[in-house]
Design a protein around this motif. Structure first.
Motif: not given
Length: 211
Positions: A148, A150, A162, A164, A167, A169, A172-173
């Motif tokens: 995905d 963003r 971002d 993904v 699950e 990101s 976030q990673n």
């Protein structure tokens, strides 16, 4: 007379803004177009297929990176630490994070083996400035992988901030590892870590291209 001129000026501005809006490629169409362009090169370029990482990096720089918002990506990856960085440090962080992502994407493209990428219908409303473009990578003999994107809309068009995978990101990673580095050595310590990593990857790339 002034009112008429003001009215004409407003109409011209509205027409120009409408024309610019019409010129902006829809986010899902943009993602698919970029993907199709990149895959076409990967399927036909013999140097890339033989492992020429420099050509892969050039491909990433030319076709992919212009559609990413690295400033926002870096802000999100640093979280609250972004505000603690000086403008010069922020500039260096964006540059080094960008370099790291170039190497990451180059490695991904080097591993390409006839996977097929399918895009799902975009769910959005007129006037949305943030969307998620959903895709799925079909792997021969393997389970499909969801990817995905963003994206948000800027004056220059839609940009990815971002990615993904499954699950996980990307932003976030990196946030966890960035937080750890800042705790150990501050913002300058993180910049040094990223710079060292990029130099290491560049050296490995150069060595691989000589083989």
């Amino acid at each position: 007379m002034r009112r008429i001129l003001a009215g004409l000026l407003a109409i011209c501005c509205l027409a120009a803004a409408t024309a610019r809006a019409a010129e902006v490629t829809a986010p899902d169409a943009l993602a698919k177009s970029v993907t199709d362009d990149v895959l076409a090169v990967l399927r036909t370029d013999k140097d890339i297929q033989s492992g020429n990482t420099k050509k892969v990096v050039d491909l990433v720089e030319k076709k992919v990176l212009p559609h990413f918002d690295f400033v926002r990506m870096t802000q999100l990856a640093l979280g609250r630490n972004w505000r603690e960085a000086s403008p010069e440090q922020q500039k260096l962080l964006v540059a080094e994070f960008r370099g790291l992502l170039v190497q990451t994407y180059a490695a991904t493209f080097t591993a390409y083996k006839d996977q097929v990428i399918e895009y799902r219908p975009l769910r959005s409303q007129p006037g949305d400035t943030e969307v998620v473009v959903k895709s799925q990578i079909q792997q021969p003999g393997g389970r499909p992988i969801t990817v995905d994107y963003r994206m948000h809309r800027l004056d220059s068009g839609w940009k990815v901030y971002d990615v993904v995978v499954g699950e996980l990101s990307l932003v976030q990673n990196y946030r966890g590892s960035f937080e750890t580095e800042v705790r150990k050595g501050g913002i300058d310590g993180l910049i040094k870590t990223l710079a060292d990593k990029n130099r290491q990857l560049s050296t490995m790339q150069a060595a691989a291209d000589k083989k």
